[in-house]
Design a protein around this motif. Structure first.
Motif, PDB file in Angstrom:
ATOM      1  N   TRP A   1       0.858  -1.186   0.000  1.00  0.00           N
ATOM      2  CA  TRP A   1       0.000   0.000   0.000  1.00  0.00           C
ATOM      3  C   TRP A   1       0.889   1.229   0.000  1.00  0.00           C
ATOM      4  N   SER A   2       0.301   2.395  -0.009  1.00  0.00           N
ATOM      5  CA  SER A   2       1.110   3.619  -0.035  1.00  0.00           C
ATOM      6  C   SER A   2       1.961   3.741   1.224  1.00  0.00           C
ATOM      7  N   ILE A   3       1.410   3.276   2.352  1.00  0.00           N
ATOM      8  CA  ILE A   3       2.150   3.234   3.618  1.00  0.00           C
ATOM      9  C   ILE A   3       2.231   1.773   4.033  1.00  0.00           C
ATOM     10  N   ASN A   4       3.391   1.187   3.919  1.00  0.00           N
ATOM     11  CA  ASN A   4       3.591  -0.208   4.298  1.00  0.00           C
ATOM     12  C   ASN A   4       2.620  -1.141   3.554  1.00  0.00           C
ATOM     13  N   SER A   5       1.685  -1.784   4.279  1.00  0.00           N
ATOM     14  CA  SER A   5       0.778  -2.761   3.662  1.00  0.00           C
ATOM     15  C   SER A   5      -0.639  -2.569   4.172  1.00  0.00           C
ATOM     16  N   VAL A   6      -1.591  -3.201   3.483  1.00  0.00           N
ATOM     17  CA  VAL A   6      -2.956  -3.324   3.982  1.00  0.00           C
ATOM     18  C   VAL A   6      -3.208  -4.801   4.212  1.00  0.00           C
ATOM     19  N   TRP A   7      -3.768  -5.113   5.377  1.00  0.00           N
ATOM     20  CA  TRP A   7      -3.974  -6.501   5.779  1.00  0.00           C
ATOM     21  C   TRP A   7      -5.471  -6.713   6.004  1.00  0.00           C
ATOM     22  N   ALA A   8      -6.031  -7.719   5.349  1.00  0.00           N
ATOM     23  CA  ALA A   8      -7.469  -7.992   5.433  1.00  0.00           C
ATOM     24  C   ALA A   8      -7.709  -9.290   6.189  1.00  0.00           C
ATOM     25  N   PHE A   9      -8.718  -9.268   7.069  1.00  0.00           N
ATOM     26  CA  PHE A   9      -9.162 -10.446   7.811  1.00  0.00           C
ATOM     27  C   PHE A   9     -10.666 -10.550   7.642  1.00  0.00           C
ATOM     28  N   LEU A  10     -11.142 -11.693   7.156  1.00  0.00           N
ATOM     29  CA  LEU A  10     -12.552 -11.839   6.844  1.00  0.00           C
ATOM     30  C   LEU A  10     -13.126 -13.096   7.478  1.00  0.00           C
ATOM     31  N   THR A  11     -14.362 -12.981   7.960  1.00  0.00           N
ATOM     32  CA  THR A  11     -15.174 -14.141   8.315  1.00  0.00           C
ATOM     33  C   THR A  11     -16.484 -13.998   7.550  1.00  0.00           C
ATOM     34  N   ASP A  12     -17.416 -14.922   7.791  1.00  0.00           N
ATOM     35  CA  ASP A  12     -18.693 -14.803   7.095  1.00  0.00           C
ATOM     36  C   ASP A  12     -19.503 -13.608   7.568  1.00  0.00           C
ATOM     37  N   LYS A  13     -19.179 -13.072   8.762  1.00  0.00           N
ATOM     38  CA  LYS A  13     -19.949 -11.959   9.323  1.00  0.00           C
ATOM     39  C   LYS A  13     -19.125 -10.709   9.602  1.00  0.00           C
TER      40      LYS A  13
ATOM     41  N   THR B   1     -15.571  -8.109   8.475  1.00  0.00           N
ATOM     42  CA  THR B   1     -14.430  -7.697   7.649  1.00  0.00           C
ATOM     43  C   THR B   1     -13.614  -6.719   8.475  1.00  0.00           C
ATOM     44  N   VAL B   2     -12.358  -7.063   8.734  1.00  0.00           N
ATOM     45  CA  VAL B   2     -11.477  -6.194   9.523  1.00  0.00           C
ATOM     46  C   VAL B   2     -10.259  -5.872   8.674  1.00  0.00           C
ATOM     47  N   LEU B   3     -10.033  -4.592   8.444  1.00  0.00           N
ATOM     48  CA  LEU B   3      -8.967  -4.127   7.565  1.00  0.00           C
ATOM     49  C   LEU B   3      -7.982  -3.263   8.351  1.00  0.00           C
ATOM     50  N   PHE B   4      -6.706  -3.522   8.153  1.00  0.00           N
ATOM     51  CA  PHE B   4      -5.649  -2.736   8.781  1.00  0.00           C
ATOM     52  C   PHE B   4      -4.815  -2.108   7.667  1.00  0.00           C
ATOM     53  N   TYR B   5      -4.926  -0.790   7.532  1.00  0.00           N
ATOM     54  CA  TYR B   5      -4.149  -0.061   6.537  1.00  0.00           C
ATOM     55  C   TYR B   5      -2.896   0.528   7.179  1.00  0.00           C
ATOM     56  N   GLY B   6      -1.808   0.536   6.417  1.00  0.00           N
ATOM     57  CA  GLY B   6      -0.588   1.171   6.887  1.00  0.00           C
ATOM     58  C   GLY B   6       0.187   0.383   7.912  1.00  0.00           C
ATOM     59  N   VAL B   7       0.073  -0.953   7.883  1.00  0.00           N
ATOM     60  CA  VAL B   7       0.760  -1.785   8.875  1.00  0.00           C
ATOM     61  C   VAL B   7       1.924  -2.535   8.226  1.00  0.00           C
ATOM     62  N   HIS B   8       2.849  -2.977   9.062  1.00  0.00           N
ATOM     63  CA  HIS B   8       3.924  -3.839   8.592  1.00  0.00           C
ATOM     64  C   HIS B   8       3.393  -5.267   8.426  1.00  0.00           C
ATOM     65  N   LYS B   9       3.867  -5.951   7.402  1.00  0.00           N
ATOM     66  CA  LYS B   9       3.541  -7.361   7.233  1.00  0.00           C
ATOM     67  C   LYS B   9       4.640  -8.176   7.921  1.00  0.00           C
ATOM     68  N   ASP B  10       4.429  -8.466   9.195  1.00  0.00           N
ATOM     69  CA  ASP B  10       5.413  -9.249   9.936  1.00  0.00           C
ATOM     70  C   ASP B  10       4.732 -10.008  11.062  1.00  0.00           C
ATOM     71  N   GLY B  11       5.490 -10.871  11.693  1.00  0.00           N
ATOM     72  CA  GLY B  11       4.943 -11.722  12.735  1.00  0.00           C
ATOM     73  C   GLY B  11       4.468 -10.956  13.951  1.00  0.00           C
ATOM     74  N   ASP B  12       5.169  -9.871  14.313  1.00  0.00           N
ATOM     75  CA  ASP B  12       4.765  -9.093  15.481  1.00  0.00           C
ATOM     76  C   ASP B  12       3.389  -8.454  15.258  1.00  0.00           C
ATOM     77  N   THR B  13       3.165  -7.923  14.058  1.00  0.00           N
ATOM     78  CA  THR B  13       1.863  -7.313  13.764  1.00  0.00           C
ATOM     79  C   THR B  13       0.764  -8.364  13.789  1.00  0.00           C
ATOM     80  N   LEU B  14       1.007  -9.504  13.148  1.00  0.00           N
ATOM     81  CA  LEU B  14      -0.001 -10.562  13.112  1.00  0.00           C
ATOM     82  C   LEU B  14      -0.307 -11.069  14.515  1.00  0.00           C
ATOM     83  N   ALA B  15       0.711 -11.172  15.356  1.00  0.00           N
ATOM     84  CA  ALA B  15       0.494 -11.674  16.714  1.00  0.00           C
ATOM     85  C   ALA B  15      -0.414 -10.761  17.521  1.00  0.00           C
ATOM     86  N   ARG B  16      -0.376  -9.461  17.252  1.00  0.00           N
ATOM     87  CA  ARG B  16      -1.248  -8.529  17.965  1.00  0.00           C
ATOM     88  C   ARG B  16      -2.697  -8.644  17.488  1.00  0.00           C
TER      89      ARG B  16
END
Length: 323
Positions: A56-68, A70-85
């Motif tokens: 993305w323009s700032i780092n990455s955009v990370w999408a998490f989806l279920t059937d009900k 949609t959670v989007l994180f814009y401007g985040v690092h794609k790494d294990g520390d971010t995912l763990a949070r």
């Protein structure tokens, strides 16, 4: 923003200055930040989660989806520390559906995307159309996946029968990939080494039980198309420079986009009228549908999430990424 103001003026006869629209969006993001926390709580306790990311323009955009949700994180690092949070692999008990990126490894229940493997197999046949080995390999990979889908769809099968059929599919993959898997020769050309790496990948995923989990998990899919489709508009926005330019703008976009799209999944029809009615109900009852779901499942009241300090999750993964 300019285009949005023009559309409001044209369709709704609502004349807003850019500064006014910006102030209203900031106000909405502040009002909905607690709802975003509720979404994150529900996400962490979901049975099945699709996830994908793109630059993305700032780092990455990370999408998490279920059937009900949609959670989007814009401007985040794609790494294990971010995912763990966001989804801690030590505590997340659901199924994570993703590609085979290293950051997604070691979850207790994972389903890797078959579409990625099939595309890699097809690419071999396009790079070397004369190779019968590559054609047979691609055909067999696709056939095995289709067989797995038929087994999943057959409601007559018991759980034990499904497990037995999955074991048979594992044996088919072993027979298909074993010869190239145990052959350590790397002296071949680029295409042959792609074939070797693909066989290695399939065998690793099969041994980790990450290829056929969708057969025995009713709510899981064998592909990650939902998350990939979610990010197409964001990828287009990146290419056309229609993205947030600051971390605070990324945070605002994360909140508003996530809550609005999740509202759409709660409604029978996703229309402006329905969204306004739902938001009005929140004001009248003093509680959103997401907060009510959090409380009904005993996950704790919204706004009391603990991420190890007093900083909100959004501030930790978005604003801190710019530090």
């Amino acid at each position: 923003m300019d285009k949005a103001c023009k559309l409001l003026s044209f369709f709704q006869q609502l004349n807003l200055k850019k500064s006014q629209a910006d102030a209203l969006l900031n106000q909405l993001a502040r009002a909905w930040e607690s709802e975003f926390d509720s979404l994150c709580t529900l996400l962490a306790h979901s049975a099945v989660v699709h996830t994908d990311e793109t630059s993305w323009s700032i780092n990455s955009v990370w999408a998490f989806l279920t059937d009900k949700l949609t959670v989007l994180f814009y401007g985040v690092h794609k790494d294990g520390d971010t995912l763990a949070r966001i989804l801690d692999k030590q505590t997340f008990a659901g199924v994570l559906i993703s590609d085979d990126a290293a950051v997604y490894r070691d979850f207790s229940k994972s389903q890797k995307c078959w579409a990625h493997l099939i595309r890699k197999a097809i690419k071999l046949t396009l790079q070397d159309p004369e190779s019968a080995v590559y054609r047979n390999f691609a055909d067999r990979v696709l056939e095995i996946y289709r067989t797995a889908k038929r087994i999943k769809a057959d409601r007559r099968l018991s759980d034990s029968t499904r497990l037995a059929r999955v074991a048979e599919l594992d044996d088919e993959l072993l027979h298909l990939c074993c010869a190239r898997w145990i052959d350590d020769d790397v002296s071949g050309g680029e295409i042959e080494n792609d074939y070797r790496r693909l066989c290695d990948e399939i065998m690793r995923l099969m041994l980790n039980q990450e290829l056929f989990l969708f057969v025995t998990e009713p709510a899981a899919d064998g592909n990650n198309n939902a998350a990939e489709r979610q990010l197409r508009d964001d990828a287009t926005a990146r290419k056309t420079c229609r993205t947030s330019k600051t971390p605070r703008g990324a945070k605002r976009r994360s909140v508003i986009s996530s809550v609005l799209q999740s509202i759409g999944k709660q409604l029978d029809r996703f229309t402006l009228e329905a969204v306004i009615a739902e938001a009005a109900r929140w004001l009248e009852e003093g509680e959103s549908c997401f907060a009510r779901q959090v409380e009904s499942r005993g996950l704790g009241p919204p706004g009391t999430l603990s991420y190890g300090d007093e900083t909100s999750l959004l501030d930790q993964v978005i604003l801190a990424a710019d530090a």
